[in-house]
Design a protein around this motif. Structure first.
Motif, PDB file in Angstrom:
ATOM      1  N   VAL A 213      -5.711  14.439  -7.083  1.00  0.00           N
ATOM      2  CA  VAL A 213      -5.335  13.382  -8.009  1.00  0.00           C
ATOM      3  C   VAL A 213      -4.121  13.879  -8.787  1.00  0.00           C
ATOM      4  O   VAL A 213      -4.110  15.028  -9.258  1.00  0.00           O
ATOM      5  N   CYS A 214      -3.090  13.046  -8.883  1.00  0.00           N
ATOM      6  CA  CYS A 214      -1.943  13.327  -9.733  1.00  0.00           C
ATOM      7  C   CYS A 214      -1.901  12.240 -10.799  1.00  0.00           C
ATOM      8  O   CYS A 214      -1.946  11.044 -10.467  1.00  0.00           O
ATOM      9  N   ALA A 215      -1.838  12.622 -12.051  1.00  0.00           N
ATOM     10  CA  ALA A 215      -1.909  11.633 -13.131  1.00  0.00           C
ATOM     11  C   ALA A 215      -1.006  12.051 -14.276  1.00  0.00           C
ATOM     12  O   ALA A 215      -0.895  13.231 -14.607  1.00  0.00           O
ATOM     13  N   GLY A 216      -0.380  11.068 -14.882  1.00  0.00           N
ATOM     14  CA  GLY A 216       0.517  11.305 -16.003  1.00  0.00           C
ATOM     15  C   GLY A 216       1.563  10.211 -16.048  1.00  0.00           C
ATOM     16  O   GLY A 216       1.562   9.299 -15.213  1.00  0.00           O
ATOM     17  N   PRO A 217       2.489  10.294 -16.970  1.00  0.00           N
ATOM     18  CA  PRO A 217       3.548   9.283 -17.070  1.00  0.00           C
ATOM     19  C   PRO A 217       4.645   9.527 -16.021  1.00  0.00           C
ATOM     20  O   PRO A 217       5.842   9.613 -16.342  1.00  0.00           O
ATOM     21  N   TYR A 218       4.207   9.666 -14.748  1.00  0.00           N
ATOM     22  CA  TYR A 218       5.155   9.900 -13.663  1.00  0.00           C
ATOM     23  C   TYR A 218       6.083   8.703 -13.496  1.00  0.00           C
ATOM     24  O   TYR A 218       5.679   7.548 -13.676  1.00  0.00           O
ATOM     25  N   VAL A 219       7.331   8.979 -13.144  1.00  0.00           N
ATOM     26  CA  VAL A 219       8.266   7.930 -12.753  1.00  0.00           C
ATOM     27  C   VAL A 219       8.332   7.913 -11.227  1.00  0.00           C
ATOM     28  O   VAL A 219       8.086   8.934 -10.574  1.00  0.00           O
TER      29      VAL A 219
ATOM     30  N   TYR B 192       1.185  16.270 -17.807  1.00  0.00           N
ATOM     31  CA  TYR B 192       1.041  15.885 -16.402  1.00  0.00           C
ATOM     32  C   TYR B 192      -0.089  16.690 -15.781  1.00  0.00           C
ATOM     33  O   TYR B 192      -0.269  17.874 -16.077  1.00  0.00           O
ATOM     34  N   VAL B 193      -0.816  16.040 -14.898  1.00  0.00           N
ATOM     35  CA  VAL B 193      -1.968  16.637 -14.231  1.00  0.00           C
ATOM     36  C   VAL B 193      -1.784  16.488 -12.723  1.00  0.00           C
ATOM     37  O   VAL B 193      -1.292  15.462 -12.248  1.00  0.00           O
ATOM     38  N   TYR B 194      -2.153  17.525 -11.992  1.00  0.00           N
ATOM     39  CA  TYR B 194      -2.217  17.399 -10.528  1.00  0.00           C
ATOM     40  C   TYR B 194      -3.312  18.316 -10.003  1.00  0.00           C
ATOM     41  O   TYR B 194      -3.626  19.357 -10.603  1.00  0.00           O
ATOM     42  N   GLY B 195      -3.888  17.927  -8.889  1.00  0.00           N
ATOM     43  CA  GLY B 195      -4.924  18.727  -8.268  1.00  0.00           C
ATOM     44  C   GLY B 195      -4.365  19.566  -7.132  1.00  0.00           C
ATOM     45  O   GLY B 195      -3.653  19.062  -6.255  1.00  0.00           O
ATOM     46  N   HIS B 196      -4.660  20.858  -7.167  1.00  0.00           N
ATOM     47  CA  HIS B 196      -4.333  21.760  -6.051  1.00  0.00           C
ATOM     48  C   HIS B 196      -5.609  22.532  -5.743  1.00  0.00           C
ATOM     49  O   HIS B 196      -5.925  23.523  -6.402  1.00  0.00           O
ATOM     50  N   LEU B 197      -6.359  22.074  -4.757  1.00  0.00           N
ATOM     51  CA  LEU B 197      -7.718  22.567  -4.545  1.00  0.00           C
ATOM     52  C   LEU B 197      -7.820  23.628  -3.455  1.00  0.00           C
ATOM     53  O   LEU B 197      -8.918  24.107  -3.172  1.00  0.00           O
TER      54      LEU B 197
ATOM     55  N   GLU C  96      -1.078   4.770   2.559  1.00  0.00           N
ATOM     56  CA  GLU C  96       0.190   5.019   1.897  1.00  0.00           C
ATOM     57  C   GLU C  96       0.577   6.494   2.013  1.00  0.00           C
ATOM     58  O   GLU C  96      -0.274   7.349   2.269  1.00  0.00           O
ATOM     59  N   TYR C  97       1.885   6.757   1.795  1.00  0.00           N
ATOM     60  CA  TYR C  97       2.362   8.138   1.875  1.00  0.00           C
ATOM     61  C   TYR C  97       3.187   8.430   0.624  1.00  0.00           C
ATOM     62  O   TYR C  97       4.307   7.948   0.461  1.00  0.00           O
ATOM     63  N   HIS C  98       2.586   9.228  -0.270  1.00  0.00           N
ATOM     64  CA  HIS C  98       3.234   9.571  -1.535  1.00  0.00           C
ATOM     65  C   HIS C  98       3.611  11.050  -1.545  1.00  0.00           C
ATOM     66  O   HIS C  98       2.871  11.905  -1.028  1.00  0.00           O
ATOM     67  N   GLN C  99       4.757  11.333  -2.147  1.00  0.00           N
ATOM     68  CA  GLN C  99       5.240  12.697  -2.312  1.00  0.00           C
ATOM     69  C   GLN C  99       5.508  12.903  -3.802  1.00  0.00           C
ATOM     70  O   GLN C  99       6.386  12.251  -4.377  1.00  0.00           O
ATOM     71  N   VAL C 100       4.709  13.798  -4.407  1.00  0.00           N
ATOM     72  CA  VAL C 100       4.723  13.960  -5.860  1.00  0.00           C
ATOM     73  C   VAL C 100       5.284  15.344  -6.189  1.00  0.00           C
ATOM     74  O   VAL C 100       4.752  16.368  -5.737  1.00  0.00           O
ATOM     75  N   PHE C 101       6.358  15.357  -6.982  1.00  0.00           N
ATOM     76  CA  PHE C 101       6.994  16.610  -7.383  1.00  0.00           C
ATOM     77  C   PHE C 101       6.401  17.021  -8.729  1.00  0.00           C
ATOM     78  O   PHE C 101       6.630  16.368  -9.752  1.00  0.00           O
ATOM     79  N   VAL C 102       5.603  18.088  -8.696  1.00  0.00           N
ATOM     80  CA  VAL C 102       4.754  18.429  -9.833  1.00  0.00           C
ATOM     81  C   VAL C 102       5.199  19.748 -10.471  1.00  0.00           C
ATOM     82  O   VAL C 102       5.800  20.600  -9.813  1.00  0.00           O
TER      83      VAL C 102
ATOM     84  N   ASP D 257      -0.920   5.057 -20.806  1.00  0.00           N
ATOM     85  CA  ASP D 257       0.465   5.122 -20.335  1.00  0.00           C
ATOM     86  C   ASP D 257       0.624   5.998 -19.093  1.00  0.00           C
ATOM     87  O   ASP D 257       1.748   6.308 -18.690  1.00  0.00           O
ATOM     88  N   TRP D 258      -0.472   6.393 -18.486  1.00  0.00           N
ATOM     89  CA  TRP D 258      -0.410   7.247 -17.303  1.00  0.00           C
ATOM     90  C   TRP D 258      -0.458   6.421 -16.026  1.00  0.00           C
ATOM     91  O   TRP D 258      -1.057   5.337 -15.990  1.00  0.00           O
ATOM     92  N   THR D 259       0.126   6.979 -14.991  1.00  0.00           N
ATOM     93  CA  THR D 259       0.012   6.469 -13.630  1.00  0.00           C
ATOM     94  C   THR D 259      -0.877   7.424 -12.841  1.00  0.00           C
ATOM     95  O   THR D 259      -0.859   8.636 -13.074  1.00  0.00           O
ATOM     96  N   VAL D 260      -1.652   6.898 -11.912  1.00  0.00           N
ATOM     97  CA  VAL D 260      -2.539   7.713 -11.087  1.00  0.00           C
ATOM     98  C   VAL D 260      -2.145   7.563  -9.625  1.00  0.00           C
ATOM     99  O   VAL D 260      -1.919   6.447  -9.137  1.00  0.00           O
TER     100      VAL D 260
END
Length: 840
Positions: free
Chosen positions: A185-191, A118-123, A244-250, A153-156
């Motif tokens: 950017v958050c990327a990976g096989p997130y559900v 899993y990948v996520y950006g924290h800049l 859109e408003y997304h909340q990603v638990f990384v 198979d990743w979602t972005v």
């Protein structure tokens, strides 16, 4: 890498205006690196001038400016010089970047539960150039177009709505103007779980192995999200503008959350795998609301420079609590603030590193990060409550609306914000802001009573201002008194001088407990009287006002740290009052503070077992009385699991036998038990590995590291120290968990040889660990050997001139806690372990 200075930022922003970013990321190049191509369009106010772009790449393949190739090897210290700029410019940079493992930049983590990445950006604060070429300062905002190439198979997910343009290729909708540190950017096989509210598409996302808790908690998360949107839309009069408003638990996230517009990232521990107490759910709800309020204060309007970071955080801290109280079922959010956030903030205020809420000119970006603490959050929020008391709530909100409208998609300053409030209220805020915002430290508030025959003859409030940081702060707050659970009087007042008579209390019965700042409306050291402290064991549990109880506990904690209240006095109150506590925040946080701070720091080594036994007895008593599956039952079980010396009980619980109801399949609870067993030497490495095999997850691996580091033998400590200080590539979370376990020892002799090594080995980690992550490691790994020799070594380390700003600041704060522990032990250490008492 050199840190951007304020002077450089001002010079560059006077010259450069960024009109757009087009960023293309190739995340399909393996586990170590990714491709980054950036097209930046910008204007130059002085054609022919020179400037630079920020770039922290593994390698640079090509660079062109206005169609002319530049030397890709010309990047020096993270900067690429741009010479002879035109009025309108296009810079194109193609580079190879490295994934990080310390929570900064583009972080990549592998979930051992299924070996998925899993990948996520924290800049934040200055990590953006490690992902794309940019003019990295908060006042050079621009819209973004982002394209991502990822495994099939990743979602972005990102700041703009994501559309799959082809196999493995995603495009994100053009954003509103954003500061560079908000791009993510958050990327990976997130559900995912998706919803919609008021025309806003909503999504919550997590690792595939967290599908069950994500789906179990989604309804609650969406409910708080929707209520917060409705509340802030009504309060600010400006609709959420970021699509859109997304909340990603990384995984392995350094902070609680980050307010990236349209794509908020959270630490995934908020998706509780097992049982959760009510205050844990409140904390998560508060974080959800906090980050959403940033969409207005921070994202729509961004501070011009990092020294106004408080504008972001103080505002979000205040607004999230206000929102929870007004719009959700968490109406006790301010109680939680008192026992969690303000205790944190008061600790920052006690440290030599204390600073004003605002007005501290950060000369460079990294030094600004050092003021990102409990003062910026908790004190800032309390200050805003005092501002509202001073100007009026309607006037405050009118000023906020004007500020947000006037500065939309741009930048603001302290002067801009106060100017808007002054215009709306008609009040001059110069003296108020000088006292509350521009002067560090806090006043001490106490009440002196004279009585005759149990009736108050006179009552005088005393406001003591720190002599070395004088300020004339007005305080609007209240006082309340109780005897045997009956409130005998409450007075609201605004204090503007050193002494103020409370005539309303004259002629009323003297209460057993008198609490200044009972509703916790102001920011101050609350000094309880000797008679009140003496009465607390019998009286505190009977007080029906949970806010006042939180203020009392906060005052006791403050007193223990300041050596004005003994740890024995704290434990006496704990024994008597804690088992009867009904507020979840007070119940769980006071227990955790007693177990993990009061006993190990302030109780001398030879009395710690007895002190832990007192905590354990209180936990056992509550566990026997509490209803199964309640917060009370869970809090009591956790306290027993962490403090018990009953080997048979601990082994049974670790094996899943005889567990309290609701904890039968709770892996996180089991790790509390396992750590206790490990620290007592009742299990070994093989046993820890066995429990790790039962919980083959990221969190299980972290807990196993902590337990191995806690084992009380020389080989285990040597292994843990080597893993912490020399094994490069450990994640930020792994380092922190190793540090948490290391100093746990039955006596100092096992670890005292590592004290001098800490002051050389840990600062040296700055060569491969990012500042944000290392600042946490420095704090957590600080020696828990409370001796004068440790203090001497610490003082010598602080005096060094080769420390990075983050390491120096964390050392100062950790040293302050060491000296508090030494002062308390010197003041109260000679007392009998069974005695109690306090001085004021």
């Amino acid at each position: 890498m050199r840190s951007l200075t304020l002077a450089e930022a001002r010079e560059r922003s006077s010259l450069i205006t960024v009109t757009s970013y087009a960023v293309e990321l190739d995340l399909d190049q393996g586990a170590e690196v990714f491709g980054s191509r950036t097209v930046v369009r910008f204007t130059c106010a002085e054609p022919g001038a020179d400037s630079w772009v920020d770039l922290k790449a593994r390698s640079v393949e090509t660079v062109s400016l206005n169609g002319e190739s530049l030397d890709p090897d010309a990047v020096v210290d993270g900067r690429l010089t741009l010479s002879g700029l035109a009025a309108d410019n296009e810079l194109v940079v193609a580079a190879t970047m490295a994934y990080s493992h310390d929570g900064q930049g583009l972080h990549r983590a592998t979930d051992p539960a299924d070996d998925l990445d899993y990948v996520y950006g924290h800049l934040f604060l200055d990590a953006a150039p490690s992902v794309y070429a940019c003019f990295d300062q908060p006042d050079l905002k621009a819209p973004y177009d982002v394209t991502v190439h990822a495994p099939l198979d990743w979602t972005v997910i990102g700041n703009g709505a994501a559309t799959q343009a082809g196999a493995g290729t995603w495009t994100l909708a053009t954003t509103k103007p954003l500061a560079t540190y908000f791009m993510t950017v958050c990327a990976g096989p997130y559900v995912s779980v998706r919803d919609e509210h008021d025309g806003i598409p909503l999504g919550v996302h997590a690792r595939a192995s967290l599908r069950e808790p994500l789906e179990r908690h989604a309804a609650e998360l969406f409910d708080v999200t929707k209520r917060s949107f409705d509340y802030f839309h009504g309060l600010f009069g400006i609709r959420y503008p970021f699509g859109e408003y997304h909340q990603v638990f990384v995984p392995e996230f350094n902070a609680g959350a980050m307010e990236n517009p349209g794509c908020v990232t959270f630490r995934d521990q908020y998706l509780y795998r097992g049982a959760a107490t009510r205050d844990e759910l409140l904390t998560r709800a508060n974080t959800v609301s906090h980050e959403m309020s940033h969409m207005w204060f921070g994202d729509i309007v961004t501070m011009k420079w990092w020294d106004d970071l408080w504008l972001n955080e103080s505002f979000a801290e205040y607004m999230s609590h206000r929102c929870l109280v007004d719009a959700t079922d968490y109406t006790d959010a301010w109680v939680d603030s008192s026992i969690v956030r303000k205790v944190w903030g008061y600790g920052a205020e006690r440290s030599p590193s204390t600073h004003p809420v605002a007005g501290v000119e950060a000369l460079d970006a990294q030094s600004a990060l050092q003021n990102f603490d409990g003062i910026s959050y908790a004190k800032g929020a309390a200050t805003l409550r005092q501002l509202i008391a001073y100007v009026g709530d309607d006037q405050f909100i009118a000023g906020v609306r004007a500020y947000l409208t006037d500065k939309s998609y741009g930048n603001g300053t302290l002067a801009d914000f106060l100017g808007a409030i002054e215009t709306a209220s008609g009040k001059d805020l110069e003296a108020w802001s000088r006292a509350w915002l521009l002067t560090a430290d806090r006043d001490t508030i106490s009440v002196g009573l004279e009585e005759q025959g149990g009736v108050i003859d006179s009552a005088v409030v005393r406001r003591e201002t720190p002599a070395d940081r004088p300020a004339d702060r007005p305080h609007a707050f209240d006082f309340a008194g109780w005897t045997d659970g009956r409130e005998l009087g409450r007075v609201r007042a605004t204090i503007t001088g050193p002494e103020t008579t409370l005539a309303e209390l004259e002629g009323t019965p003297e209460p057993a407990v008198l609490v200044p700042n009972a509703s916790d409306l102001t920011w101050a050291r609350v000094r309880l009287s000797d008679s009140t402290i003496a009465a607390l064991p019998a009286q505190l549990g009977q007080i029906p006002d949970e806010q006042a109880r939180a203020v009392v506990w906060s005052s006791l904690i403050d007193g223990v740290h300041g050596a004005t209240a003994s740890p024995e006095a704290f434990l006496d109150v704990f024994d008597a009052a804690w088992p009867h506590e009904t507020n979840s925040s007070i119940l769980t946080r006071v227990a955790a503070y007693a177990e993990h701070r009061v006993v190990p720091y302030f109780v001398p080594r030879d009395r710690q077992d007895a002190a832990l036994a007192r905590l354990n007895r209180a936990g056992v008593g509550l566990l026997e009385r509490a209803d199964a599956g309640t917060t009370e039952s869970l809090a009591a079980a956790r306290l027993v699991a962490g403090t018990s010396d009953d080997e048979a009980l601990l082994r049974a619980w670790a094996d899943g036998k005889g567990l309290p109801a609701g904890l039968e399949d709770d892996g996180d609870f089991r790790w509390i038990v396992v750590r206790n067993l490990a620290s007592r030497g009742l299990i070994g490495v093989a046993d820890v590995d066995g429990f790790r095999a039962k919980d083959d997850t990221l969190q299980g691996g972290l807990n196993a590291l902590m337990c191995r580091a806690s084992l009380p033998d020389a080989d285990a400590k040597a292994w843990a120290w080597e893993q912490l200080t020399t094994r490069q590539g450990r994640s930020n979370y792994e380092m922190v968990h190793l540090a948490r376990g290391f100093w746990v020892a039955p006596d100092d002799s096992l670890v005292e040889d590592y004290v001098p090594r800490y002051f050389s080995d840990v600062p040296a980690m700055s060569g491969w660990v990012g500042e944000d992550a290392l600042s946490r490691v420095v704090l957590v790994a600080f020696p828990r050997v409370f001796t004068d020799e440790t203090a001497r070594l610490s003082a010598a380390a602080i005096a060094r001139d080769d420390l990075t700003p983050a390491v120096h600041r964390s050392l100062v704060d950790a040293d302050a806690e060491l000296r508090e522990a030494l002062a308390s032990r010197a003041t109260f250490g000679a007392a009998s372990g069974a005695a109690s008492g306090a001085t004021v």
